[in-house]
Enzyme design. Structure first.
Site, short mmCIF file in Angstrom:
data_model
loop_
_atom_site.label_atom_id
_atom_site.label_comp_id
_atom_site.label_asym_id
_atom_site.label_seq_id
_atom_site.Cartn_x
_atom_site.Cartn_y
_atom_site.Cartn_z
CG ASN A 12 -3.83 -1.15 8.10
OD1 ASN A 12 -3.50 -1.56 9.20
ND2 ASN A 12 -3.15 -1.42 7.01
CD GLU A 63 -0.28 -2.52 12.37
OE1 GLU A 63 -0.74 -1.80 13.29
OE2 GLU A 63 -0.41 -2.24 11.18
CG ASP A 115 -0.06 0.25 8.48
OD1 ASP A 115 -1.03 -0.22 9.10
OD2 ASP A 115 0.92 -0.45 8.16
#
Length: 290
Positions: free
Chosen positions: A148, A20, A200
């Site tokens: 997110n 991420e 995302d």
């Protein structure tokens, strides 16, 4: 719209459980990214190939460069800082059982906007908060499910935010007054259609287009500031998680991925850090002021 021809390349072959938050650290010419569920912060310098891995000791949603060196990290139990020499201190500590950190971004004013979510993804169990270098915290969105992607328009007047289960990229016009920040009225930039995956992480480029990674969609898309689809790139992993521009001219788009949902024999690059070379023009990032 057909997928664009530029093919992703492997920047770092890895097996991240939940890669991420890619972020370009211009002061050190390196990319910073995290593996949330392995509690690790990774760095990689494209020029030298040098890599480092920091064990954060608990699940880490994001790591961003600090103005004075080191990193600010969005951790399960709060927001902390690493100095250049590796010394750690808490900036704001607030452990909540069943909740963890998720994506975060540094605003144009140098504050950190940090998201959280529940492990069970219960509706409204997460937050979006603003953290400043003196340790103050302001909760901006108190009932988010999976906080997110975050990004600001090139002029700094618009905030883009994703609460993944809504399938939306939302837009706010934050205002600052003596009491802090007010987000203003929410509007929707775009809603991702059923079957295309879930939005995302995101990045905003120099002309104001919004790039978004589609979890379970094996793609990155670009939308204009008016919400029109302006490009799509196929990613060789079912779960791309976030994207960011990097490199010396900020033209390369780096994409983190997660292993879940992919069988290694089918998607061997799931969990790796990928790059789409020369696909756009990024914005220079702002380091955390604290």
């Amino acid at each position: 719209m057909a997928a664009r021809a530029t093919a992703p390349e492997v920047a770092v072959h890895a097996a991240a459980r939940l890669g991420e938050g890619p972020t370009w650290d211009a002061a050190r010419s390196r990319l910073v990214w995290v593996d949330i569920l392995s509690s690790r912060v990774h760095t990689w310098a494209p020029g030298s190939g040098r890599r480092s891995v920091l064990d954060a000791g608990q699940h880490v949603g994001a790591a961003k460069p600090r103005a004075g060196g080191g990193l600010v990290v969005n951790l399960r139990d709060g927001v902390g800082r690493y100095d250049e020499d590796g010394a750690f201190s808490w900036l704001s500590r607030e452990p909540v059982p069943g909740r963890r950190a998720n994506d975060a971004a540094v605003a144009p004013d140098g504050s950190l906007w940090a998201g959280t979510m529940r492990y069970d993804e219960a509706g409204g169990g997460g937050t979006l908060s603003r953290h400043t270098g003196d340790g103050s915290v302001q909760v901006l969105l108190p009932e988010v499910t999976v906080s997110n992607g975050l990004g600001w328009s090139p002029d700094g007047t618009l905030l883009y935010h994703i609460d993944t289960p809504t399938r939306r990229i939302d837009v706010y016009r934050p205002e600052v007054d003596a009491s802090g920040v007010r987000l203003g009225e929410r509007r929707t930039l775009v809603e991702i259609e059923e079957g295309a995956g879930y939005p995302d992480g995101l990045a905003v480029d120099a002309v104001g287009c919004v790039w978004v990674a589609l979890w379970d969609g094996a793609a990155v898309r670009r939308y204009t500031p008016r919400g029109a689809l302006d490009g799509a790139w196929t990613i060789p992993a079912a779960r791309p998680t976030a994207c960011a521009f990097g490199g010396p001219d900020l033209r390369d788009l780096y994409v983190t991925t997660a292993r879940g949902g992919d069988h290694p024999a089918v998607r061997p690059l799931a969990g790796s850090l990928l790059v789409l070379p020369g696909v756009g023009e990024g914005l220079a990032g702002v380091p955390f002021a604290g």
